[in-house]
Enzyme design. Structure first.
Site, PDB file in Angstrom:
ATOM      1  N   HIS A 121      -6.473  -2.260   4.812  1.00 34.62           N
ATOM      2  CA  HIS A 121      -5.016  -2.529   4.928  1.00 34.62           C
ATOM      3  C   HIS A 121      -4.316  -1.544   3.987  1.00 34.62           C
ATOM      4  CE1 HIS A 121      -1.499  -4.914   5.712  1.00 34.62           C
ATOM      5  NE2 HIS A 121      -1.367  -4.658   4.348  1.00 34.62           N
ATOM      6  N   GLU A 122      -4.952  -1.733   2.611  1.00 30.37           N
ATOM      7  CA  GLU A 122      -4.357  -1.084   1.615  1.00 30.37           C
ATOM      8  C   GLU A 122      -4.733   0.344   1.452  1.00 30.37           C
ATOM      9  OE1 GLU A 122      -1.987  -2.542   0.038  1.00 30.37           O
ATOM     10  OE2 GLU A 122      -2.496  -4.717   0.315  1.00 30.37           O
ATOM     11  N   HIS A 149      -2.018   2.190   3.891  1.00 28.94           N
ATOM     12  CA  HIS A 149      -0.774   2.213   2.852  1.00 28.94           C
ATOM     13  C   HIS A 149      -0.699   3.350   2.397  1.00 28.94           C
ATOM     14  CE1 HIS A 149       1.114  -1.505   4.434  1.00 28.94           C
ATOM     15  NE2 HIS A 149       0.386  -2.316   3.585  1.00 28.94           N
TER      16      HIS A 149
END
Length: 237
Positions: free
Chosen positions: A48-49, A52
């Site tokens: 997820h990170e 980003h």
């Protein structure tokens, strides 16, 4: 997840109490569930990170690269409170990826770029959920695990299931349009100029709303049916 500037000490304090309560009340079955869910949490947060960070970098902002966030190393992305909440409540977050919108290449508007960076995290979680749902189906229907003990077979299936479920949960949770969640950045892009000004002026109120819907269980009541529906669609529920 990446969010607006905000003093999160009150939020973290409240969540620390909640996490401590969940740990103390987990019991033996809860500890086993903790161990089975651990790989899922590390995978969900890391990807997820990373999504980003990588998306921001591809849009021209090298801040995540400088800070060492373009990596799948989970220890670069863990936020202790978000980690505990994911482990015990199945909704949480990673360490926010810091970006500098002024460094974007300006091929698109700043708000559009921020929205793309924001939604990259949940999209990554949904992609992972689909991939591991396929793996789960193969393990149940096509790939024989007879060379393993029944306990090991059950453990492997449980781990893969947790990976699917937690990625779906993390993706859906972060699409809630309240700061500090990713959905707030997506919503912000589609607001009018006046709407954006109003949104910025009332960030603290939105944080309070977020706390209320979280602590009272309203968020879980809204999210759980959605997550369950997606898991049924993926054939793992």
């Amino acid at each position: 997840m990446f969010g607006f500037n905000f003093d999160k000490r009150i939020l973290y304090g409240l969540l620390a109490v909640m996490a401590l309560y969940m740990i103390m009340s987990a019991g033996q079955d809860g500890i086993l569930g903790f161990l089975l869910a651990l790989p899922a949490v590390l995978i969900a947060i890391s990807f997820h990170e990373f999504a980003h960070a990588y998306t921001a970098y591809k849009l021209g902002d090298d801040t995540p690269k400088i800070q060492g966030r373009i990596t799948l190393n989970p220890f670069r992305h863990l936020d202790i409170m978000g980690f505990l909440m994911l482990m015990f409540a199945h909704f949480g977050w990673g360490k926010p990826v810091q970006i500098n919108p002024n460094r974007f290449d300006r091929k698109i508007s700043l708000t559009a770029a921020e929205a793309i960076v924001a939604i990259a995290g949940p999209i990554m979680n949904f992609i992972l959920a689909i991939i591991f749902a396929i793996i789960y189906a193969l393990l149940r229907n096509s790939i024989s695990l007879d060379f393993l003990s029944p306990v090991m077979q059950s453990a492997i299936l449980a781990i893969v299931y947790y990976i699917v479920a937690l990625n779906v949960g993390l993706g859906v949770f972060n699409l809630i349009p309240l700061p500090p969640l990713d959905g707030s950045k997506v919503l912000y892009h589609f607001l009018s100029y006046d709407g954006r000004s109003w949104f910025e002026k009332n960030q603290t109120i939105f944080y309070i709303v977020f706390l209320v819907v979280w602590i009272t269980g309203i968020a879980g009541g809204i999210i759980s049916p959605i997550v369950g529906g997606i898991l049924r669609m993926l054939g793992v529920y």
